[in-house]
Design a protein around this motif. Sequence first.
Motif, PDB file in Angstrom:
ATOM      1  N   GLN A 296       0.771  -1.223   0.024  1.00  0.00           N
ATOM      2  CA  GLN A 296      -0.033  -0.129  -0.052  1.00  0.00           C
ATOM      3  C   GLN A 296       0.840   1.346  -0.162  1.00  0.00           C
ATOM      4  N   GLN A 297       0.704   2.127  -0.918  1.00  0.00           N
ATOM      5  CA  GLN A 297       1.483   3.431  -0.743  1.00  0.00           C
ATOM      6  C   GLN A 297       0.554   4.424  -0.838  1.00  0.00           C
ATOM      7  N   THR A 298       1.018   5.325   0.389  1.00  0.00           N
ATOM      8  CA  THR A 298       0.324   6.530   0.630  1.00  0.00           C
ATOM      9  C   THR A 298       1.465   7.659   0.718  1.00  0.00           C
ATOM     10  N   PRO A 299       0.803   8.875   0.666  1.00  0.00           N
ATOM     11  CA  PRO A 299       1.879   9.992   0.615  1.00  0.00           C
ATOM     12  C   PRO A 299       2.599  10.156   2.135  1.00  0.00           C
ATOM     13  N   GLY A 300       1.679   9.786   3.227  1.00  0.00           N
ATOM     14  CA  GLY A 300       2.399   9.765   4.629  1.00  0.00           C
ATOM     15  C   GLY A 300       3.105   8.760   5.066  1.00  0.00           C
ATOM     16  N   GLN A 301       2.742   7.716   4.469  1.00  0.00           N
ATOM     17  CA  GLN A 301       3.465   6.362   5.000  1.00  0.00           C
ATOM     18  C   GLN A 301       4.344   5.525   3.950  1.00  0.00           C
ATOM     19  N   GLY A 302       4.241   6.186   2.850  1.00  0.00           N
ATOM     20  CA  GLY A 302       5.249   5.572   1.769  1.00  0.00           C
ATOM     21  C   GLY A 302       4.739   4.307   1.541  1.00  0.00           C
ATOM     22  N   LEU A 303       5.563   3.273   1.053  1.00  0.00           N
ATOM     23  CA  LEU A 303       5.258   1.777   0.735  1.00  0.00           C
ATOM     24  C   LEU A 303       5.304   0.961   1.960  1.00  0.00           C
ATOM     25  N   GLN A 304       3.868   0.509   2.249  1.00  0.00           N
ATOM     26  CA  GLN A 304       3.670  -0.311   3.367  1.00  0.00           C
ATOM     27  C   GLN A 304       3.664  -1.657   3.011  1.00  0.00           C
ATOM     28  N   PHE A 305       4.344  -2.908   3.319  1.00  0.00           N
ATOM     29  CA  PHE A 305       3.992  -4.182   2.916  1.00  0.00           C
ATOM     30  C   PHE A 305       2.823  -4.819   3.566  1.00  0.00           C
ATOM     31  N   LEU A 306       1.770  -5.381   2.539  1.00  0.00           N
ATOM     32  CA  LEU A 306       0.763  -5.994   3.162  1.00  0.00           C
ATOM     33  C   LEU A 306       0.913  -7.469   3.338  1.00  0.00           C
ATOM     34  N   PHE A 307       1.279  -8.269   2.131  1.00  0.00           N
ATOM     35  CA  PHE A 307       1.490  -9.646   2.239  1.00  0.00           C
ATOM     36  C   PHE A 307       2.239 -10.310   0.864  1.00  0.00           C
ATOM     37  N   GLU A 308       2.708 -11.468   1.178  1.00  0.00           N
ATOM     38  CA  GLU A 308       3.267 -12.018   0.002  1.00  0.00           C
ATOM     39  C   GLU A 308       2.726 -13.506   0.099  1.00  0.00           C
ATOM     40  N   TYR A 309       2.494 -13.693  -1.336  1.00  0.00           N
ATOM     41  CA  TYR A 309       1.920 -15.285  -1.704  1.00  0.00           C
ATOM     42  C   TYR A 309       3.078 -15.932  -2.370  1.00  0.00           C
ATOM     43  N   PHE A 310       3.296 -17.109  -2.253  1.00  0.00           N
ATOM     44  CA  PHE A 310       4.099 -17.982  -3.070  1.00  0.00           C
ATOM     45  C   PHE A 310       3.418 -19.367  -3.098  1.00  0.00           C
ATOM     46  N   SER A 311       3.231 -20.033  -4.401  1.00  0.00           N
ATOM     47  CA  SER A 311       2.632 -21.077  -4.713  1.00  0.00           C
ATOM     48  C   SER A 311       1.373 -21.260  -3.795  1.00  0.00           C
ATOM     49  N   GLU A 312       0.498 -20.234  -3.955  1.00  0.00           N
ATOM     50  CA  GLU A 312      -0.547 -20.441  -3.457  1.00  0.00           C
ATOM     51  C   GLU A 312      -0.799 -20.109  -1.990  1.00  0.00           C
ATOM     52  N   THR A 313       0.212 -19.907  -1.044  1.00  0.00           N
ATOM     53  CA  THR A 313       0.461 -19.846   0.099  1.00  0.00           C
ATOM     54  C   THR A 313       0.820 -18.361   0.856  1.00  0.00           C
ATOM     55  N   GLN A 314       0.309 -17.844   1.860  1.00  0.00           N
ATOM     56  CA  GLN A 314       0.609 -16.965   2.099  1.00  0.00           C
ATOM     57  C   GLN A 314       2.016 -17.137   2.946  1.00  0.00           C
ATOM     58  N   ARG A 315       2.880 -16.312   2.429  1.00  0.00           N
ATOM     59  CA  ARG A 315       4.435 -16.385   3.211  1.00  0.00           C
ATOM     60  C   ARG A 315       4.720 -15.592   4.435  1.00  0.00           C
ATOM     61  N   ASN A 316       4.080 -14.341   4.162  1.00  0.00           N
ATOM     62  CA  ASN A 316       4.282 -13.080   4.979  1.00  0.00           C
ATOM     63  C   ASN A 316       3.192 -12.193   5.120  1.00  0.00           C
ATOM     64  N   LYS A 317       2.852 -11.404   5.854  1.00  0.00           N
ATOM     65  CA  LYS A 317       1.901 -10.827   6.312  1.00  0.00           C
ATOM     66  C   LYS A 317       2.445  -9.367   6.944  1.00  0.00           C
ATOM     67  N   GLY A 318       2.148  -8.177   6.680  1.00  0.00           N
ATOM     68  CA  GLY A 318       2.457  -6.983   7.205  1.00  0.00           C
ATOM     69  C   GLY A 318       1.529  -6.580   8.405  1.00  0.00           C
ATOM     70  N   ASN A 319       1.479  -5.368   8.610  1.00  0.00           N
ATOM     71  CA  ASN A 319       0.767  -5.083  10.148  1.00  0.00           C
ATOM     72  C   ASN A 319      -0.387  -4.282   9.527  1.00  0.00           C
ATOM     73  N   PHE A 320      -1.245  -5.034   8.718  1.00  0.00           N
ATOM     74  CA  PHE A 320      -2.663  -4.452   8.622  1.00  0.00           C
ATOM     75  C   PHE A 320      -3.681  -5.313   9.159  1.00  0.00           C
ATOM     76  N   PRO A 321      -5.062  -4.543   9.404  1.00  0.00           N
ATOM     77  CA  PRO A 321      -6.298  -5.282  10.101  1.00  0.00           C
ATOM     78  C   PRO A 321      -6.504  -6.346   9.114  1.00  0.00           C
ATOM     79  N   GLY A 322      -7.449  -7.078   9.928  1.00  0.00           N
ATOM     80  CA  GLY A 322      -7.958  -8.289   8.849  1.00  0.00           C
ATOM     81  C   GLY A 322      -8.720  -7.967   7.916  1.00  0.00           C
ATOM     82  N   ARG A 323      -9.230  -6.849   7.644  1.00  0.00           N
ATOM     83  CA  ARG A 323     -10.056  -6.437   6.611  1.00  0.00           C
ATOM     84  C   ARG A 323      -9.573  -6.341   5.364  1.00  0.00           C
TER      85      ARG A 323
END
Lengths: 113, 112
Positions: free
Chosen positions: A36-63
């Motif tokens: 997610q990129q916003t002027p105030g926060q820059g680029l913030q990592f949401l999540f990464e998927y690899f071979s249909e599996t979520q590998r990493n998740k950033g600090n975002f709400p469950g929404r």
Amino acid sequence: KAGVTQTPRYLIKTRGQQVTLSCSPISGHRSVSWYQQTPGQGLQFLFEYFSETQRNKGNFPGRFSGRQFSNSRSEMNVSTLELGDSALYLCASRIDSGANVLTFGAGSRLTVL
Amino acid sequence: GESVGLHLPTLSVQEGDNSIINCAYSNSASDYFIWYKQESGKGPQFIIDIRSNMDKRQGQRVTVLLNKTVKHLSLQIAATQPGDSAVYFCAENIRGYSTLTFGKGTMLLVSP
């Protein structure tokens, strides 16, 4: 070789609605990351998927959620939209999950009214 | 958590000058660094990368320097052109993790 394709490029939603964004990675790339990129926060990592599996998740709400399909295409979903969700959502792909170059798409510009 | 930061939010240079964009990182476990360029309306575009076992890497008109002692990264652009005007981001990867963490970005403005 086609790059990372994101759809839609622009969209406008109202508070409380939900949105689904799509990303087609470069052919042969199995890892897809979302930022997610916003002027105030820059680029913030949401999540990464690899071979249909979520590998990493950033600090975002469950929404904020995502998934990856067997052809490596990925979608992310944001439910119960808030004004603060207005941002440029960037998808990036790479061959595998590891310390190497991410190739970004042009992004999906979401405006929440 | 620790994050990548930049010293200068905006850098203005004349065409033909050399530009230097700086970046500080705080995690000594970071082992891979990338510089990206983002033009208006586009996604970030890869410029150059460097691994922690190197201290310098050169590309076409660009050089990245890594000083692990002071945890500092810089991007040097030679003979800056108006087309180089963009926001530049440094990003780091912490050893053992696959996530790139981005700095806030520096706007480079090149005057003809």
